[in-house]
Write a protein that holds these residues in place. Structure first.
Motif, PDB file in Angstrom:
ATOM      1  N   LEU A 101       0.829  -1.208   0.000  1.00  0.00           N
ATOM      2  CA  LEU A 101       0.000   0.000   0.000  1.00  0.00           C
ATOM      3  C   LEU A 101       0.863   1.258   0.000  1.00  0.00           C
ATOM      4  CD1 LEU A 101      -2.828  -1.061   2.476  1.00  0.00           C
ATOM      5  CD2 LEU A 101      -2.969  -0.851  -0.014  1.00  0.00           C
ATOM      6  N   GLU A 102       1.964   1.220   0.739  1.00  0.00           N
ATOM      7  CA  GLU A 102       2.884   2.357   0.768  1.00  0.00           C
ATOM      8  C   GLU A 102       3.521   2.577  -0.613  1.00  0.00           C
ATOM      9  OE1 GLU A 102       7.107   3.154   2.852  1.00  0.00           O
ATOM     10  OE2 GLU A 102       5.497   2.489   4.191  1.00  0.00           O
ATOM     11  N   MET A 103       3.939   1.484  -1.244  1.00  0.00           N
ATOM     12  CA  MET A 103       4.551   1.596  -2.571  1.00  0.00           C
ATOM     13  C   MET A 103       3.542   2.087  -3.605  1.00  0.00           C
ATOM     14  SD  MET A 103       7.017  -1.699  -2.733  1.00  0.00           S
ATOM     15  CE  MET A 103       8.130  -1.096  -3.989  1.00  0.00           C
ATOM     16  N   ARG A 104       2.307   1.626  -3.483  1.00  0.00           N
ATOM     17  CA  ARG A 104       1.264   2.059  -4.412  1.00  0.00           C
ATOM     18  C   ARG A 104       0.996   3.555  -4.254  1.00  0.00           C
ATOM     19  NH1 ARG A 104      -4.463  -0.845  -4.309  1.00  0.00           N
ATOM     20  NH2 ARG A 104      -5.185   1.029  -3.302  1.00  0.00           N
ATOM     21  N   LYS A 105       1.037   4.010  -3.017  1.00  0.00           N
ATOM     22  CA  LYS A 105       0.848   5.434  -2.741  1.00  0.00           C
ATOM     23  C   LYS A 105       1.974   6.260  -3.382  1.00  0.00           C
ATOM     24  CE  LYS A 105       0.424   8.137   1.459  1.00  0.00           C
ATOM     25  NZ  LYS A 105       0.344   8.003   2.909  1.00  0.00           N
ATOM     26  N   ASP A 106       3.224   5.782  -3.229  1.00  0.00           N
ATOM     27  CA  ASP A 106       4.370   6.467  -3.842  1.00  0.00           C
ATOM     28  C   ASP A 106       4.234   6.508  -5.368  1.00  0.00           C
ATOM     29  OD1 ASP A 106       5.467   6.863  -1.365  1.00  0.00           O
ATOM     30  OD2 ASP A 106       6.940   5.239  -1.537  1.00  0.00           O
ATOM     31  N   ARG A 107       3.805   5.384  -5.942  1.00  0.00           N
ATOM     32  CA  ARG A 107       3.639   5.327  -7.398  1.00  0.00           C
ATOM     33  C   ARG A 107       2.558   6.311  -7.856  1.00  0.00           C
ATOM     34  NH1 ARG A 107      -0.142   3.068 -10.315  1.00  0.00           N
ATOM     35  NH2 ARG A 107      -0.828   1.750  -8.615  1.00  0.00           N
ATOM     36  N   LYS A 108       1.461   6.373  -7.123  1.00  0.00           N
ATOM     37  CA  LYS A 108       0.376   7.300  -7.477  1.00  0.00           C
ATOM     38  C   LYS A 108       0.867   8.745  -7.428  1.00  0.00           C
ATOM     39  CE  LYS A 108      -3.432   4.859  -7.996  1.00  0.00           C
ATOM     40  NZ  LYS A 108      -4.195   4.869  -9.209  1.00  0.00           N
ATOM     41  N   ILE A 109       1.700   9.052  -6.433  1.00  0.00           N
ATOM     42  CA  ILE A 109       2.246  10.410  -6.318  1.00  0.00           C
ATOM     43  C   ILE A 109       3.075  10.735  -7.560  1.00  0.00           C
ATOM     44  CG2 ILE A 109       3.928  11.818  -5.057  1.00  0.00           C
ATOM     45  CD1 ILE A 109       2.885  10.442  -2.482  1.00  0.00           C
ATOM     46  N   LEU A 110       3.931   9.793  -7.960  1.00  0.00           N
ATOM     47  CA  LEU A 110       4.754  10.019  -9.159  1.00  0.00           C
ATOM     48  C   LEU A 110       3.893  10.131 -10.424  1.00  0.00           C
ATOM     49  CD1 LEU A 110       7.801   7.687  -8.497  1.00  0.00           C
ATOM     50  CD2 LEU A 110       7.834  10.167  -8.678  1.00  0.00           C
ATOM     51  N   GLU A 111       2.852   9.310 -10.513  1.00  0.00           N
ATOM     52  CA  GLU A 111       1.977   9.383 -11.694  1.00  0.00           C
ATOM     53  C   GLU A 111       1.225  10.704 -11.733  1.00  0.00           C
ATOM     54  OE1 GLU A 111      -0.363   5.815 -11.408  1.00  0.00           O
ATOM     55  OE2 GLU A 111       1.081   4.679 -12.621  1.00  0.00           O
ATOM     56  N   ASN A 112       0.792  11.190 -10.577  1.00  0.00           N
ATOM     57  CA  ASN A 112       0.121  12.488 -10.528  1.00  0.00           C
ATOM     58  C   ASN A 112       1.079  13.611 -10.911  1.00  0.00           C
ATOM     59  OD1 ASN A 112      -2.317  11.381  -9.785  1.00  0.00           O
ATOM     60  ND2 ASN A 112      -1.995  11.707  -7.601  1.00  0.00           N
ATOM     61  N   LEU A 113       2.319  13.520 -10.450  1.00  0.00           N
ATOM     62  CA  LEU A 113       3.325  14.505 -10.812  1.00  0.00           C
ATOM     63  C   LEU A 113       3.563  14.493 -12.322  1.00  0.00           C
ATOM     64  CD1 LEU A 113       5.440  16.586  -9.937  1.00  0.00           C
ATOM     65  CD2 LEU A 113       7.036  14.680  -9.616  1.00  0.00           C
ATOM     66  N   LYS A 114       3.643  13.305 -12.889  1.00  0.00           N
ATOM     67  CA  LYS A 114       3.835  13.182 -14.336  1.00  0.00           C
ATOM     68  C   LYS A 114       2.654  13.792 -15.083  1.00  0.00           C
ATOM     69  CE  LYS A 114       4.602   9.769 -17.978  1.00  0.00           C
ATOM     70  NZ  LYS A 114       4.796   8.337 -18.271  1.00  0.00           N
ATOM     71  N   ALA A 115       1.442  13.531 -14.614  1.00  0.00           N
ATOM     72  CA  ALA A 115       0.247  14.081 -15.265  1.00  0.00           C
ATOM     73  C   ALA A 115       0.237  15.610 -15.191  1.00  0.00           C
ATOM     74  CB  ALA A 115      -1.009  13.510 -14.627  1.00  0.00           C
ATOM     75  N   LYS A 116       0.617  16.154 -14.043  1.00  0.00           N
ATOM     76  CA  LYS A 116       0.659  17.616 -13.895  1.00  0.00           C
ATOM     77  C   LYS A 116       1.720  18.224 -14.813  1.00  0.00           C
ATOM     78  CE  LYS A 116      -1.005  17.927  -9.166  1.00  0.00           C
ATOM     79  NZ  LYS A 116      -0.665  18.210  -7.768  1.00  0.00           N
ATOM     80  N   GLN A 117       2.884  17.573 -14.860  1.00  0.00           N
ATOM     81  CA  GLN A 117       3.937  18.087 -15.733  1.00  0.00           C
ATOM     82  C   GLN A 117       3.536  17.993 -17.193  1.00  0.00           C
ATOM     83  OE1 GLN A 117       7.729  16.298 -14.871  1.00  0.00           O
ATOM     84  NE2 GLN A 117       7.903  17.343 -12.898  1.00  0.00           N
TER      85      GLN A 117
END
Length: 144
Positions: A101-117
């Motif tokens: 769950l922690e790793m999935r949360k980290d991945r979601k953060i990176l994916e959201n950052l990628k989407a924003k960029q």
């Protein structure tokens, strides 16, 4: 062309998450196997008890009673050991689930950052395209 600077980190997180998911599935499969072993041992113990209790008129010798009690004790010890193993696997599953769950949360953060960029990149490209088109229109208009 859009290039996400943290793409390698994102791919690493995704692969680690998938690996952890496979580990979790493996632990759950081992838990199912252990549970089946426990159930079959309990059923066998129950059947043996029923056989002994169903035919009391037959009478058991002291040696047979001793063998039966030894077998029952051995089976109960086997069940206790398997239950302890199951408990250990359950704690391992909980640990892996928490980590997943922690790793999935980290991945979601990176994916959201990628989407924003990417959104910012697309907006900037659109702005540059509009400026370019405006410049072309001004040059055409200035020639006339």
């Amino acid at each position: 062309m859009f290039k996400f600077r943290l793409e390698r980190v994102l791919q690493l997180r995704i692969s680690e998450e998938n690996q952890l998911k496979l580990e979790l599935a493996s632990v759950r499969a081992r838990m199912r196997i252990l549970q089946e072993e426990i159930n079959s041992a309990q059923q066998m113990l129950y059947k043996m008890s029923q056989e002994v209790l169903q035919d009391p008129s037959r009478g058991l010798s002291g040696n047979e009673i001793h063998q039966w009690r030894s077998y029952v004790e051995a089976t109960e010890n086997y069940i206790r050991k398997k239950l302890q193993d199951l408990k250990n696997l359950k704690s391992e599953e909980d640990r892996l689930k928490e980590k997943y769950l922690e790793m999935r949360k980290d991945r979601k953060i990176l994916e959201n950052l990628k989407a924003k960029q990417f959104k910012r990149y697309a907006f900037e490209q659109d702005r540059l395209n509009r400026l370019y088109m405006d410049e072309i229109a001004l040059r055409k208009y200035a020639r006339r």
